[in-house]
Design an enzyme around this catalytic site. Sequence first.
Site, PDB file in Angstrom:
ATOM      1  N   THR A 195       0.807  -1.230   0.000  1.00  0.00           N
ATOM      2  CA  THR A 195       0.000   0.000   0.000  1.00  0.00           C
ATOM      3  C   THR A 195       0.841   1.282   0.000  1.00  0.00           C
ATOM      4  OG1 THR A 195      -0.132   0.006   2.421  1.00  0.00           O
ATOM      5  CG2 THR A 195      -1.872  -1.195   1.234  1.00  0.00           C
ATOM      6  N   ASP A 198       0.253  -4.998   3.564  1.00  0.00           N
ATOM      7  CA  ASP A 198       1.495  -4.423   4.088  1.00  0.00           C
ATOM      8  C   ASP A 198       1.458  -2.898   3.990  1.00  0.00           C
ATOM      9  OD1 ASP A 198       4.437  -4.802   4.918  1.00  0.00           O
ATOM     10  OD2 ASP A 198       4.613  -3.525   3.144  1.00  0.00           O
ATOM     11  N   TYR A 222       4.318   5.723   4.574  1.00  0.00           N
ATOM     12  CA  TYR A 222       3.606   5.724   3.285  1.00  0.00           C
ATOM     13  C   TYR A 222       2.492   6.779   3.329  1.00  0.00           C
ATOM     14  CZ  TYR A 222       5.886   1.157   2.605  1.00  0.00           C
ATOM     15  OH  TYR A 222       6.804   0.139   2.494  1.00  0.00           O
ATOM     16  N   GLY A 227       8.556  -4.986  -3.937  1.00  0.00           N
ATOM     17  CA  GLY A 227       8.873  -4.650  -5.320  1.00  0.00           C
ATOM     18  C   GLY A 227       8.808  -5.870  -6.229  1.00  0.00           C
ATOM     19  N   LEU A 263       7.009  -6.627  -8.517  1.00  0.00           N
ATOM     20  CA  LEU A 263       6.760  -6.267  -9.922  1.00  0.00           C
ATOM     21  C   LEU A 263       7.750  -5.208 -10.398  1.00  0.00           C
ATOM     22  CD1 LEU A 263       2.866  -6.204  -9.693  1.00  0.00           C
ATOM     23  CD2 LEU A 263       4.334  -8.021 -10.602  1.00  0.00           C
ATOM     24  N   ARG A 282       8.399  -2.239  -9.302  1.00  0.00           N
ATOM     25  CA  ARG A 282       7.724  -0.920  -9.379  1.00  0.00           C
ATOM     26  C   ARG A 282       6.932  -0.742 -10.686  1.00  0.00           C
ATOM     27  NH1 ARG A 282      12.049  -1.421  -6.922  1.00  0.00           N
ATOM     28  NH2 ARG A 282      13.561  -0.841  -8.504  1.00  0.00           N
TER      29      ARG A 282
HETATM   30  P1  NAP Z   1       5.619  -3.093  -7.020  1.00  0.00           P
HETATM   31  O1  NAP Z   1       4.657  -3.904  -6.278  1.00  0.00           O
HETATM   32  O2  NAP Z   1       6.716  -3.785  -7.715  1.00  0.00           O
HETATM   33  O3  NAP Z   1       4.888  -2.182  -8.109  1.00  0.00           O
HETATM   34  C1  NAP Z   1       3.793  -1.412  -7.745  1.00  0.00           C
HETATM   35  C2  NAP Z   1       3.321  -0.546  -8.900  1.00  0.00           C
HETATM   36  O4  NAP Z   1       3.167  -1.301 -10.081  1.00  0.00           O
HETATM   37  C3  NAP Z   1       1.921  -0.001  -8.632  1.00  0.00           C
HETATM   38  O5  NAP Z   1       1.934   1.118  -7.796  1.00  0.00           O
HETATM   39  C4  NAP Z   1       1.452   0.321 -10.041  1.00  0.00           C
HETATM   40  O6  NAP Z   1       2.007   1.576 -10.449  1.00  0.00           O
HETATM   41  C5  NAP Z   1       2.094  -0.786 -10.835  1.00  0.00           C
HETATM   42  N1  NAP Z   1       1.123  -1.878 -11.043  1.00  0.00           N
HETATM   43  C6  NAP Z   1       0.683  -2.794 -10.151  1.00  0.00           C
HETATM   44  N2  NAP Z   1      -0.185  -3.652 -10.725  1.00  0.00           N
HETATM   45  C7  NAP Z   1      -0.301  -3.260 -12.007  1.00  0.00           C
HETATM   46  C8  NAP Z   1      -1.036  -3.745 -13.122  1.00  0.00           C
HETATM   47  N3  NAP Z   1      -1.826  -4.813 -13.018  1.00  0.00           N
HETATM   48  N4  NAP Z   1      -0.898  -3.114 -14.305  1.00  0.00           N
HETATM   49  C9  NAP Z   1      -0.101  -2.038 -14.416  1.00  0.00           C
HETATM   50  N5  NAP Z   1       0.632  -1.522 -13.399  1.00  0.00           N
HETATM   51  C10 NAP Z   1       0.513  -2.127 -12.209  1.00  0.00           C
HETATM   52  O7  NAP Z   1       6.322  -1.999  -6.104  1.00  0.00           O
HETATM   53  P2  NAP Z   1       6.114  -1.449  -4.648  1.00  0.00           P
HETATM   54  O8  NAP Z   1       4.721  -0.957  -4.443  1.00  0.00           O
HETATM   55  O9  NAP Z   1       7.257  -0.536  -4.428  1.00  0.00           O
HETATM   56  O10 NAP Z   1       6.334  -2.715  -3.723  1.00  0.00           O
HETATM   57  C11 NAP Z   1       5.255  -3.462  -3.199  1.00  0.00           C
HETATM   58  C12 NAP Z   1       5.068  -3.166  -1.728  1.00  0.00           C
HETATM   59  O11 NAP Z   1       6.245  -3.530  -1.002  1.00  0.00           O
HETATM   60  C13 NAP Z   1       4.861  -1.685  -1.359  1.00  0.00           C
HETATM   61  O12 NAP Z   1       3.570  -1.222  -1.647  1.00  0.00           O
HETATM   62  C14 NAP Z   1       5.191  -1.742   0.112  1.00  0.00           C
HETATM   63  O13 NAP Z   1       4.109  -2.299   0.844  1.00  0.00           O
HETATM   64  C15 NAP Z   1       6.396  -2.683   0.115  1.00  0.00           C
HETATM   65  N6  NAP Z   1       7.706  -1.991   0.044  1.00  0.00           N
HETATM   66  C16 NAP Z   1       8.535  -2.065   1.121  1.00  0.00           C
HETATM   67  C17 NAP Z   1       9.756  -1.449   1.114  1.00  0.00           C
HETATM   68  C18 NAP Z   1      10.636  -1.561   2.329  1.00  0.00           C
HETATM   69  O14 NAP Z   1      11.647  -0.846   2.434  1.00  0.00           O
HETATM   70  N7  NAP Z   1      10.312  -2.423   3.247  1.00  0.00           N
HETATM   71  C19 NAP Z   1      10.190  -0.738  -0.017  1.00  0.00           C
HETATM   72  C20 NAP Z   1       9.351  -0.707  -1.128  1.00  0.00           C
HETATM   73  C21 NAP Z   1       8.119  -1.346  -1.096  1.00  0.00           C
HETATM   74  P3  NAP Z   1       1.039   2.719 -11.035  1.00  0.00           P
HETATM   75  O15 NAP Z   1      -0.098   2.812 -10.076  1.00  0.00           O
HETATM   76  O16 NAP Z   1       1.881   3.936 -11.127  1.00  0.00           O
HETATM   77  O17 NAP Z   1       0.607   2.210 -12.363  1.00  0.00           O
END
Ligand code: NAP
Length: 327
Positions: free
Chosen positions: A22, A54, A59, A204, A206, A208
């Site tokens: 989230t 999560d 955030y 991550g 996907l 990002r």
């Molecule tokens: P991610 O899951 O790799 O990618 C998320 C982004 O991908 C979304 O915001 C969206 O971007 C795009 N997306 C998702 N589904 C899609 C679909 N079906 N079609 C097209 N685009 C799509 O990256 P993340 O959000 O950075 O990582 C996931 C989670 O991990 C975070 O939300 C957070 O909870 C956690 N996290 C933790 C840390 C840490 O330090 N512990 C760091 C980073 C992340 P758009 O909305 O711009 O299209």
Amino acid sequence: MSIETIKIPGIDKAVSRIALGTWSMGGSMWGGADNEVSIKTIRHALDSGINFIDSAPVYGLGLSEELIGRALHGVRHNAVIATKAGLQWDDGTVRRNATAQRIRKEVEDSLVRLETDYIDLYQIHWPDPLVAQEETACELEKLRREGKILAVGVSNYSPAQMDDFRQYTHLDTVQPPYNLFERAIDSDILPYAKQNALVVLAYGSLCRGLLTGSMHAATRFNGDDVRKLDPKFKAPRFEQYLAAVAALDVYARECHGKSVLALALRWVLDQGPTIALWGARRPDQLKGIEDAFGWQLSADDLQHIDRILASTIKDPVGPEFMAPAQR
Ligand code: NAP
């Protein structure tokens, strides 16, 4: 559809092996978000069998947790909430702070925002080199005994830091960056997690959004979107990563009848005791959850995937740009 689940010690409910991330719902560092659509996304995830969510106070500076609290009215006990502590942002810059005093304040603030009296999984967001692991871990152990948290996790920790931390409390999970393109944990954190029975929350998954297959050379990001700073989304690398995604998509479709998005999630799930965090802020982004479950990549598949990456990405780079500053 059959959702794959995994157990985290201390948490009664089995959690789905895809969790809703989230961060982007918080809006900041993601070019803004729509709160009502974010709430619908959380409810849609639950309705789709994704019971693990999560978040982190940082955030949206509290917004992501508030939206989860609102979305879970009446259904809190169907969900398993993971959130974090250990980052401060008082002076406008996000900095590490894992003192006992900071954690105590953060847990109380998170409980209010999440509208709950317990947090299922509480994680230290980033290691704070200015604070002894003993101080941080002992505070989490106190919170666990008080019933405010059920399980303890760390994020972005090295094996040595986890060894130190585990002297003072039982560690249940670790949350590192992990996806098809960012595999640094293969050599240290993943084997450590397997050896020490830790569940790995891969963030991550996907990359990002890169591994969703929906990006192209003309894709641009709005406002403060973190991807403007990410070297993967800049020339000359962006083109290389897009070529890899296109080739992976062809492979996934021809060999498994799946999309590259499903392949990317499956790849994470096939590496061990993992959960793939899927960041989404609109219900339609969660389309195809079922495609990630109920199949496996073979050794041949994994080799083929690696050959695609080696032939397309000449200058790989990791997610190091995300590390927050020290105090
Ligand atoms: P991610 O899951 O790799 O990618 C998320 C982004 O991908 C979304 O915001 C969206 O971007 C795009 N997306 C998702 N589904 C899609 C679909 N079906 N079609 C097209 N685009 C799509 O990256 P993340 O959000 O950075 O990582 C996931 C989670 O991990 C975070 O939300 C957070 O909870 C956690 N996290 C933790 C840390 C840490 O330090 N512990 C760091 C980073 C992340 P758009 O909305 O711009 O299209």
